[in-house]
Design a protein around this motif. Structure first.
Motif, PDB file in Angstrom:
ATOM      1  N   LEU A 116       2.054   6.649  -3.361  1.00  0.00           N
ATOM      2  CA  LEU A 116       3.496   6.588  -3.140  1.00  0.00           C
ATOM      3  C   LEU A 116       3.822   6.249  -1.690  1.00  0.00           C
ATOM      4  O   LEU A 116       4.663   5.374  -1.421  1.00  0.00           O
ATOM      5  N   ILE A 117       3.160   6.899  -0.748  1.00  0.00           N
ATOM      6  CA  ILE A 117       3.388   6.619   0.669  1.00  0.00           C
ATOM      7  C   ILE A 117       2.998   5.177   0.997  1.00  0.00           C
ATOM      8  O   ILE A 117       3.719   4.465   1.701  1.00  0.00           O
ATOM      9  N   GLY A 118       1.863   4.729   0.476  1.00  0.00           N
ATOM     10  CA  GLY A 118       1.426   3.352   0.715  1.00  0.00           C
ATOM     11  C   GLY A 118       2.372   2.333   0.115  1.00  0.00           C
ATOM     12  O   GLY A 118       2.664   1.306   0.723  1.00  0.00           O
ATOM     13  N   ALA A 171       5.708   2.392   2.162  1.00  0.00           N
ATOM     14  CA  ALA A 171       5.495   1.798   3.486  1.00  0.00           C
ATOM     15  C   ALA A 171       5.296   0.289   3.391  1.00  0.00           C
ATOM     16  O   ALA A 171       5.752  -0.457   4.263  1.00  0.00           O
ATOM     17  N   THR A 172       4.642  -0.175   2.342  1.00  0.00           N
ATOM     18  CA  THR A 172       4.445  -1.611   2.164  1.00  0.00           C
ATOM     19  C   THR A 172       5.784  -2.318   1.954  1.00  0.00           C
ATOM     20  O   THR A 172       5.979  -3.433   2.428  1.00  0.00           O
ATOM     21  N   LEU A 173       6.683  -1.683   1.255  1.00  0.00           N
ATOM     22  CA  LEU A 173       8.006  -2.281   1.061  1.00  0.00           C
ATOM     23  C   LEU A 173       8.819  -2.321   2.354  1.00  0.00           C
ATOM     24  O   LEU A 173       9.582  -3.261   2.576  1.00  0.00           O
ATOM     25  N   LEU A 174       8.651  -1.320   3.196  1.00  0.00           N
ATOM     26  CA  LEU A 174       9.489  -1.217   4.386  1.00  0.00           C
ATOM     27  C   LEU A 174       8.976  -1.997   5.587  1.00  0.00           C
ATOM     28  O   LEU A 174       9.763  -2.427   6.420  1.00  0.00           O
ATOM     29  N   VAL A 175       7.669  -2.203   5.685  1.00  0.00           N
ATOM     30  CA  VAL A 175       7.080  -2.842   6.858  1.00  0.00           C
ATOM     31  C   VAL A 175       7.249  -4.356   6.763  1.00  0.00           C
ATOM     32  O   VAL A 175       7.075  -4.942   5.697  1.00  0.00           O
ATOM     33  N   PHE A 207       0.424  -7.903   9.341  1.00  0.00           N
ATOM     34  CA  PHE A 207      -0.786  -7.170   9.687  1.00  0.00           C
ATOM     35  C   PHE A 207      -0.620  -5.677   9.419  1.00  0.00           C
ATOM     36  O   PHE A 207      -1.565  -5.002   9.003  1.00  0.00           O
ATOM     37  N   ASP A 208       0.572  -5.153   9.622  1.00  0.00           N
ATOM     38  CA  ASP A 208       0.837  -3.752   9.292  1.00  0.00           C
ATOM     39  C   ASP A 208       0.868  -3.545   7.779  1.00  0.00           C
ATOM     40  O   ASP A 208       0.533  -2.465   7.288  1.00  0.00           O
ATOM     41  N   LYS A 209       1.262  -4.581   7.042  1.00  0.00           N
ATOM     42  CA  LYS A 209       1.243  -4.480   5.586  1.00  0.00           C
ATOM     43  C   LYS A 209      -0.181  -4.297   5.055  1.00  0.00           C
ATOM     44  O   LYS A 209      -0.388  -3.627   4.053  1.00  0.00           O
ATOM     45  N   LEU A 210      -1.156  -4.880   5.742  1.00  0.00           N
ATOM     46  CA  LEU A 210      -2.544  -4.695   5.315  1.00  0.00           C
ATOM     47  C   LEU A 210      -2.968  -3.244   5.429  1.00  0.00           C
ATOM     48  O   LEU A 210      -3.698  -2.728   4.572  1.00  0.00           O
ATOM     49  N   ILE A 211      -2.516  -2.564   6.479  1.00  0.00           N
ATOM     50  CA  ILE A 211      -2.845  -1.149   6.640  1.00  0.00           C
ATOM     51  C   ILE A 211      -2.202  -0.323   5.534  1.00  0.00           C
ATOM     52  O   ILE A 211      -2.851   0.541   4.933  1.00  0.00           O
ATOM     53  N   THR A 212      -0.942  -0.609   5.231  1.00  0.00           N
ATOM     54  CA  THR A 212      -0.264   0.159   4.190  1.00  0.00           C
ATOM     55  C   THR A 212      -0.834  -0.153   2.798  1.00  0.00           C
ATOM     56  O   THR A 212      -0.886   0.729   1.945  1.00  0.00           O
ATOM     57  N   LEU A 213      -1.279  -1.377   2.593  1.00  0.00           N
ATOM     58  CA  LEU A 213      -1.943  -1.690   1.324  1.00  0.00           C
ATOM     59  C   LEU A 213      -3.265  -0.946   1.200  1.00  0.00           C
ATOM     60  O   LEU A 213      -3.668  -0.553   0.108  1.00  0.00           O
TER      61      LEU A 213
END
Length: 79
Positions: free
Chosen positions: A14-16, A19-23, A27-33
């Motif tokens: 859920l957090i990932g 966060a993926t939707l909001l970022v 490159f930050d999307k890769l971390i959240t994924l």
């Protein structure tokens, strides 16, 4: 103990996902994924699908490499 793993996996997924939707930065999307996939791997291992968890854990870094190649910055004047 199984409920604890399920709650942890659900929180990570859920957090990932949120966060993926909001970022906005790719490159930050890769971390959240990565956070999202960690929750999914816990779900698959807790259900006993170890072969699926192995495939997911092998495909995620390969997909990350391809995404990084697509997101790289090209110098001005080159296309």
């Amino acid at each position: 103990m199984t409920e604890l793993f399920a709650i942890l996996a659900a929180l990570l997924a859920l957090i990932g996902g949120i966060a993926t939707l909001l970022v906005r930065n790719p490159f930050d999307k890769l971390i959240t994924l990565g956070i999202l996939v960690s929750g999914i791997i816990i779900f698959t291992v807790s259900r006993g699908y170890l072969d699926v968890a192995i495939v997911i854990s092998l495909m995620m870094p390969i997909g990350t490499i391809f995404i990084l190649l697509l997101c790289r910055k090209t110098p001005e004047g080159q296309q």
